[in-house]
Design a protein around this motif. Structure first.
Motif, PDB file in Angstrom:
ATOM      1  N   VAL A  17      24.678  46.718  33.582  1.00 19.60           N
ATOM      2  CA  VAL A  17      26.035  46.194  33.487  1.00 19.60           C
ATOM      3  C   VAL A  17      26.116  44.834  34.164  1.00 19.60           C
ATOM      4  O   VAL A  17      25.288  44.494  35.011  1.00 19.60           O
ATOM      5  N   SER A  18      27.126  44.082  33.793  1.00 24.53           N
ATOM      6  CA  SER A  18      27.507  42.871  34.512  1.00 24.53           C
ATOM      7  C   SER A  18      28.916  43.076  35.059  1.00 24.53           C
ATOM      8  O   SER A  18      29.753  43.696  34.404  1.00 24.53           O
ATOM      9  N   VAL A  19      29.158  42.568  36.259  1.00 21.59           N
ATOM     10  CA  VAL A  19      30.429  42.792  36.936  1.00 21.59           C
ATOM     11  C   VAL A  19      31.197  41.473  36.995  1.00 21.59           C
ATOM     12  O   VAL A  19      30.632  40.435  37.383  1.00 21.59           O
ATOM     13  N   TYR A  20      32.464  41.524  36.616  1.00 26.66           N
ATOM     14  CA  TYR A  20      33.322  40.337  36.606  1.00 26.66           C
ATOM     15  C   TYR A  20      34.548  40.576  37.471  1.00 26.66           C
ATOM     16  O   TYR A  20      35.127  41.671  37.460  1.00 26.66           O
ATOM     17  N   LEU A  21      34.942  39.559  38.222  1.00 29.04           N
ATOM     18  CA  LEU A  21      36.182  39.579  38.990  1.00 29.04           C
ATOM     19  C   LEU A  21      37.118  38.545  38.399  1.00 29.04           C
ATOM     20  O   LEU A  21      36.813  37.343  38.398  1.00 29.04           O
ATOM     21  N   ASN A  22      38.258  39.016  37.883  1.00 29.03           N
ATOM     22  CA  ASN A  22      39.237  38.121  37.260  1.00 29.03           C
ATOM     23  C   ASN A  22      38.593  37.244  36.183  1.00 29.03           C
ATOM     24  O   ASN A  22      38.830  36.043  36.101  1.00 29.03           O
ATOM     25  N   ARG A  23      37.711  37.873  35.408  1.00 27.44           N
ATOM     26  CA  ARG A  23      37.033  37.261  34.261  1.00 27.44           C
ATOM     27  C   ARG A  23      35.963  36.238  34.681  1.00 27.44           C
ATOM     28  O   ARG A  23      35.434  35.513  33.821  1.00 27.44           O
ATOM     29  N   GLU A  24      35.618  36.175  35.982  1.00 28.01           N
ATOM     30  CA  GLU A  24      34.546  35.316  36.474  1.00 28.01           C
ATOM     31  C   GLU A  24      33.394  36.206  36.934  1.00 28.01           C
ATOM     32  O   GLU A  24      33.602  37.235  37.560  1.00 28.01           O
ATOM     33  N   ILE A  25      32.162  35.788  36.636  1.00 30.25           N
ATOM     34  CA  ILE A  25      31.002  36.625  36.914  1.00 30.25           C
ATOM     35  C   ILE A  25      30.814  36.849  38.415  1.00 30.25           C
ATOM     36  O   ILE A  25      30.903  35.916  39.216  1.00 30.25           O
ATOM     37  N   LEU A  26      30.596  38.095  38.796  1.00 26.88           N
ATOM     38  CA  LEU A  26      30.228  38.446  40.167  1.00 26.88           C
ATOM     39  C   LEU A  26      28.746  38.782  40.260  1.00 26.88           C
ATOM     40  O   LEU A  26      28.066  38.361  41.195  1.00 26.88           O
ATOM     41  N   ALA A  27      28.256  39.577  39.317  1.00 28.62           N
ATOM     42  CA  ALA A  27      26.848  39.967  39.313  1.00 28.62           C
ATOM     43  C   ALA A  27      26.412  40.177  37.869  1.00 28.62           C
ATOM     44  O   ALA A  27      27.111  40.816  37.089  1.00 28.62           O
ATOM     45  N   LYS A  28      25.254  39.638  37.540  1.00 29.29           N
ATOM     46  CA  LYS A  28      24.763  39.677  36.161  1.00 29.29           C
ATOM     47  C   LYS A  28      23.614  40.664  36.033  1.00 29.29           C
ATOM     48  O   LYS A  28      22.712  40.705  36.872  1.00 29.29           O
ATOM     49  N   ASN A  29      23.657  41.473  34.985  1.00 25.03           N
ATOM     50  CA  ASN A  29      22.559  42.370  34.621  1.00 25.03           C
ATOM     51  C   ASN A  29      22.113  43.260  35.781  1.00 25.03           C
ATOM     52  O   ASN A  29      20.957  43.237  36.221  1.00 25.03           O
TER      53      ASN A  29
ATOM     54  N   ASN B  39      49.678  27.293  53.848  1.00 27.92           N
ATOM     55  CA  ASN B  39      49.075  28.527  54.323  1.00 27.92           C
ATOM     56  C   ASN B  39      49.024  29.525  53.181  1.00 27.92           C
ATOM     57  O   ASN B  39      50.059  29.955  52.683  1.00 27.92           O
ATOM     58  N   PRO B  40      47.819  29.919  52.726  1.00 27.54           N
ATOM     59  CA  PRO B  40      47.736  30.838  51.587  1.00 27.54           C
ATOM     60  C   PRO B  40      48.377  32.187  51.861  1.00 27.54           C
ATOM     61  O   PRO B  40      48.737  32.908  50.947  1.00 27.54           O
ATOM     62  N   GLU B  41      48.539  32.540  53.147  1.00 26.45           N
ATOM     63  CA  GLU B  41      49.160  33.816  53.461  1.00 26.45           C
ATOM     64  C   GLU B  41      50.639  33.833  53.083  1.00 26.45           C
ATOM     65  O   GLU B  41      51.215  34.874  52.805  1.00 26.45           O
ATOM     66  N   THR B  42      51.265  32.639  53.102  1.00 25.94           N
ATOM     67  CA  THR B  42      52.695  32.569  52.815  1.00 25.94           C
ATOM     68  C   THR B  42      52.982  31.920  51.461  1.00 25.94           C
ATOM     69  O   THR B  42      54.131  31.693  51.134  1.00 25.94           O
ATOM     70  N   ALA B  43      51.933  31.598  50.709  1.00 24.90           N
ATOM     71  CA  ALA B  43      52.140  30.955  49.419  1.00 24.90           C
ATOM     72  C   ALA B  43      52.743  31.942  48.422  1.00 24.90           C
ATOM     73  O   ALA B  43      52.638  33.150  48.578  1.00 24.90           O
ATOM     74  N   ALA B  44      53.366  31.392  47.393  1.00 24.30           N
ATOM     75  CA  ALA B  44      53.961  32.241  46.365  1.00 24.30           C
ATOM     76  C   ALA B  44      52.870  33.052  45.669  1.00 24.30           C
ATOM     77  O   ALA B  44      51.781  32.545  45.402  1.00 24.30           O
ATOM     78  N   PRO B  45      53.116  34.334  45.378  1.00 28.68           N
ATOM     79  CA  PRO B  45      52.101  35.157  44.717  1.00 28.68           C
ATOM     80  C   PRO B  45      51.708  34.571  43.365  1.00 28.68           C
ATOM     81  O   PRO B  45      52.519  33.976  42.662  1.00 28.68           O
ATOM     82  N   VAL B  46      50.452  34.759  43.009  1.00 27.37           N
ATOM     83  CA  VAL B  46      49.922  34.265  41.749  1.00 27.37           C
ATOM     84  C   VAL B  46      49.681  35.453  40.831  1.00 27.37           C
ATOM     85  O   VAL B  46      49.053  36.435  41.215  1.00 27.37           O
ATOM     86  N   LEU B  47      50.188  35.358  39.611  1.00 27.68           N
ATOM     87  CA  LEU B  47      49.980  36.414  38.618  1.00 27.68           C
ATOM     88  C   LEU B  47      48.931  35.954  37.620  1.00 27.68           C
ATOM     89  O   LEU B  47      48.951  34.822  37.154  1.00 27.68           O
ATOM     90  N   VAL B  48      48.003  36.840  37.296  1.00 26.09           N
ATOM     91  CA  VAL B  48      46.929  36.523  36.354  1.00 26.09           C
ATOM     92  C   VAL B  48      47.080  37.406  35.123  1.00 26.09           C
ATOM     93  O   VAL B  48      47.359  38.603  35.230  1.00 26.09           O
ATOM     94  N   ASP B  49      46.895  36.805  33.955  1.00 26.56           N
ATOM     95  CA  ASP B  49      47.050  37.539  32.698  1.00 26.56           C
ATOM     96  C   ASP B  49      45.717  38.178  32.295  1.00 26.56           C
ATOM     97  O   ASP B  49      44.717  37.481  32.089  1.00 26.56           O
ATOM     98  N   PHE B  50      45.698  39.505  32.199  1.00 24.46           N
ATOM     99  CA  PHE B  50      44.493  40.223  31.804  1.00 24.46           C
ATOM    100  C   PHE B  50      44.677  40.930  30.459  1.00 24.46           C
ATOM    101  O   PHE B  50      43.991  41.911  30.165  1.00 24.46           O
TER     102      PHE B  50
END
Length: 303
Positions: free
Chosen positions: A213-225, A165-176
């Protein structure tokens, strides 16, 4: 030996091409973190002669129903299927869901009385061909019984999150901490969000001057140009609840007629709106950080 190998490969290719995959296939399709759903139902209705054609049907909780025409072919030991952006029928789609026009790369195999098509997919947004969908995996069976047997025995090979269950999974930390596209991410603000489904609106708060602008979420593209104007550009997305802190980057594709690149971002979190003024240039990229907190933990505060 070389002659024998050529004969063997020729026989193998003939066996693959001789395999008829016409008919109904029942399965599951996954999407990685940040997608609309980690797992939903997929059905293919295929016909085959020299090439392959048919329809795909996507379902989610008996509410999302999309039918897309497809075509394809055998490519050595792979089955490649391509949905058509020209042939899409949406019976029901939630407001925050956008159909992906998918490419399937599948392999046929049999296990006793059961037949399977298994592989991966990627694709593009129906609404914006420049926007890539978050890819995933596919498992299809000739029968629902065969599908259930596969999922009982090998569900982790399709998607790990079925097993927990992702609701109870261990938190994930992302390096930015690293630079982004030769610019330095500059923190503008950090916002607590209480819903996984979010929206942002982008508009120019000064004189429009063709900023893009281009919009990225966690370094992955959300919307381009995305062109910034007085008319808000709407971007809908879903965050992965397992990740503690999410990063939204607004990368300046150009600086417009009057540098730097300026815009107003409105983050819509349920009934709450957050307004943020954004400035980006070719040295620094504006960064907004979203800290996810489940809605039940939201404190009652006046906005």
């Amino acid at each position: 030996m070389k002659c024998f190998l050529l004969i063997f490969l020729s026989i193998l290719a003939q066996d693959i091409l001789a395999q008829n995959i016409s008919g109904k296939w029942f399965g599951k399709i996954t999407q990685g973190p940040g997608g609309y759903s980690e797992l939903y139902d997929l059905e293919l209705d295929l016909s085959q002669r020299k090439n392959i054609w048919g329809d795909s049907y996507a379902f989610k909780d008996n509410s999302v129903r999309i039918r897309i025409g497809l075509s394809g072919k055998f490519d050595r030991d792979s089955i490649r299927l391509y949905e058509s952006i020209e042939w899409i029928r949406e019976d029901f789609v939630p407001w925050d869901w956008v159909a992906c026009v998918k490419k399937f790369d599948l392999a046929y195999r049999s296990d006793g009385a059961y037949e399977y098509l298994e592989g991966t997919w990627n694709g593009i947004s129906k609404d914006d061909p420049n926007e890539a969908c978050i890819p995933g995996k596919v498992i299809l069976s000739r029968t629902i019984e065969g599908l259930n047997k596969f999922l009982e025995q090998r569900k982790d090979s399709v998607i790990n999150t079925i097993a927990h269950n992702p609701e109870t999974a261990a938190p994930v930390l992302v390096d930015f901490n690293s630079n982004f596209l030769e610019t330095e991410p500059k923190k503008v603000t950090e916002i607590d969000v209480y819903n996984a489904d979010l929206q942002i609106q982008l508009l120019d708060y000064m004189k429009p001057d063709n900023d893009t602008v281009s919009v990225y979420l966690n370094r992955e593209i959300l919307a381009k140009n995305v062109q910034i104007s007085k008319r808000p550009a709407l971007i809908k997305f879903r965050i992965d609840k397992r990740i503690v802190l999410h990063e939204l980057l607004l990368y300046a594709e150009n600086l417009g007629l009057i540098p730097p690149n300026t815009s107003e971002l409105i983050l819509i979190d349920g009934e709450t709106k957050h307004r943020v003024m954004i400035v980006s240039d070719k040295q620094k990229t504006a960064a907004i950080y979203l800290r996810y907190k489940p809605a039940e933990n939201k404190r009652k505060t006046s906005k």
